[in-house]
Design a protein around this motif. Sequence first.
Motif, mmCIF file in Angstrom:
data_model
loop_
_atom_site.group_PDB
_atom_site.id
_atom_site.type_symbol
_atom_site.label_atom_id
_atom_site.label_comp_id
_atom_site.label_asym_id
_atom_site.label_seq_id
_atom_site.Cartn_x
_atom_site.Cartn_y
_atom_site.Cartn_z
ATOM 1 N N GLY A 1 0.812 -1.201 0.000
ATOM 2 C CA GLY A 1 0.000 0.000 0.000
ATOM 3 C C GLY A 1 0.847 1.252 0.000
ATOM 4 O O GLY A 1 2.072 1.189 0.216
ATOM 5 N N VAL A 2 0.192 2.375 -0.240
ATOM 6 C CA VAL A 2 0.878 3.656 -0.365
ATOM 7 C C VAL A 2 0.104 4.724 0.398
ATOM 8 O O VAL A 2 -1.126 4.769 0.346
ATOM 9 C CB VAL A 2 0.988 4.092 -1.843
ATOM 10 N N VAL A 3 0.845 5.601 1.081
ATOM 11 C CA VAL A 3 0.270 6.790 1.700
ATOM 12 C C VAL A 3 0.959 8.007 1.096
ATOM 13 O O VAL A 3 2.191 8.080 1.072
ATOM 14 C CB VAL A 3 0.463 6.792 3.233
ATOM 15 N N CYS A 4 0.170 8.945 0.587
ATOM 16 C CA CYS A 4 0.697 10.180 0.003
ATOM 17 C C CYS A 4 0.210 11.357 0.838
ATOM 18 O O CYS A 4 -0.999 11.513 1.044
ATOM 19 C CB CYS A 4 0.225 10.341 -1.437
ATOM 20 N N HIS B 1 -8.476 9.572 -8.227
ATOM 21 C CA HIS B 1 -9.798 8.975 -8.409
ATOM 22 C C HIS B 1 -9.770 7.504 -7.984
ATOM 23 O O HIS B 1 -8.924 6.733 -8.426
ATOM 24 C CB HIS B 1 -10.239 9.086 -9.865
ATOM 25 N N GLY B 2 -10.673 7.141 -7.090
ATOM 26 C CA GLY B 2 -10.778 5.767 -6.629
ATOM 27 C C GLY B 2 -9.920 5.424 -5.433
ATOM 28 O O GLY B 2 -10.055 4.346 -4.853
ATOM 29 N N ALA B 3 -9.018 6.345 -5.050
ATOM 30 C CA ALA B 3 -8.198 6.120 -3.855
ATOM 31 C C ALA B 3 -8.961 6.573 -2.616
ATOM 32 O O ALA B 3 -10.073 7.109 -2.695
ATOM 33 C CB ALA B 3 -6.881 6.879 -3.977
ATOM 34 N N ASN C 1 -9.288 -1.949 -7.320
ATOM 35 C CA ASN C 1 -8.794 -2.515 -6.062
ATOM 36 C C ASN C 1 -7.409 -1.988 -5.717
ATOM 37 O O ASN C 1 -7.103 -1.751 -4.544
ATOM 38 C CB ASN C 1 -8.766 -4.039 -6.142
ATOM 39 N N GLU C 2 -6.579 -1.797 -6.709
ATOM 40 C CA GLU C 2 -5.237 -1.267 -6.468
ATOM 41 C C GLU C 2 -5.305 0.189 -6.005
ATOM 42 O O GLU C 2 -4.541 0.611 -5.135
ATOM 43 C CB GLU C 2 -4.397 -1.410 -7.735
ATOM 44 N N ARG C 3 -6.213 0.948 -6.550
ATOM 45 C CA ARG C 3 -6.365 2.344 -6.130
ATOM 46 C C ARG C 3 -6.833 2.446 -4.678
ATOM 47 O O ARG C 3 -6.485 3.391 -3.975
ATOM 48 C CB ARG C 3 -7.339 3.073 -7.052
ATOM 49 N N LYS C 4 -7.587 1.463 -4.226
ATOM 50 C CA LYS C 4 -8.043 1.463 -2.834
ATOM 51 C C LYS C 4 -6.905 1.184 -1.859
ATOM 52 O O LYS C 4 -7.069 1.359 -0.647
ATOM 53 C CB LYS C 4 -9.161 0.433 -2.644
ATOM 54 N N ARG C 5 -5.766 0.752 -2.368
ATOM 55 C CA ARG C 5 -4.584 0.544 -1.522
ATOM 56 C C ARG C 5 -3.753 1.819 -1.399
ATOM 57 O O ARG C 5 -2.666 1.800 -0.845
ATOM 58 C CB ARG C 5 -3.738 -0.594 -2.104
ATOM 59 N N ILE C 6 -4.313 2.923 -1.895
ATOM 60 C CA ILE C 6 -3.646 4.224 -1.795
ATOM 61 C C ILE C 6 -4.469 5.137 -0.896
ATOM 62 O O ILE C 6 -5.675 5.303 -1.093
ATOM 63 C CB ILE C 6 -3.500 4.889 -3.180
ATOM 64 N N LEU C 7 -3.806 5.717 0.095
ATOM 65 C CA LEU C 7 -4.422 6.717 0.970
ATOM 66 C C LEU C 7 -3.751 8.057 0.687
ATOM 67 O O LEU C 7 -2.526 8.168 0.768
ATOM 68 C CB LEU C 7 -4.223 6.329 2.435
#
Length: 199
Positions: free
Chosen positions: A94-97, A160-162, A136-142
């Motif tokens: 996952g990723v946090v920005c 979009h989608g995150a 689903n991959e975008r949901k792993r981005i916060l």
Amino acid sequence: MKNQLHIIYITGVGDHNIGGQQKAVNTWSWYGVTTEICQMNWGDKQPWQSKLDKLLATIDKSVQEGKQVALVAVSAGASAAINAFAARKDTVVGVVCIAGKINHPETIGGHYLSQNPALPTSVEACQQALKTLDDNERKRILTRFALYDNVVTTRDSKIHGARNRYVLSILHIPTIATQISLGAPSFIYFLKRLANWPK
């Protein structure tokens, strides 16, 4: 250690002196994770590809050591994180920005262009990287961004989608400072849930 969650912190511009960020990131061990900093050195005039290669090598080394890897990035580092996630989405959990410059490379100002030549290339590449991510991959981005940011606008930080979230702060540097300190427990929890760690 197998299944250890390892967070790679990716710096933004002006990262020649990261003493304060280093101190904040060191405290994340309190929450049961290991950390390291990938200092992008945006102002060193090196091409973007060499910076991306360095980040990917850092990720790959941790994966080879049996760690689960997550990325936390601030400001310009967010574009680097998205590019790396797209390239390693099967291994990065996952990723946090935070206050991330992710969109609209055309709005990067003259000073940032001249002092950080790899930055616009990273943000441009980020637009293509985002297109490779499914729902689903975008949901792993916060993403987290201020109520008002004097450097990076909200539209530049949203994906979009995150999981896009306002935080109760204003201005760019204070938002980063408070999020990597006071905001750390909640985004580390987010990453741990994605990693299903501890198991």
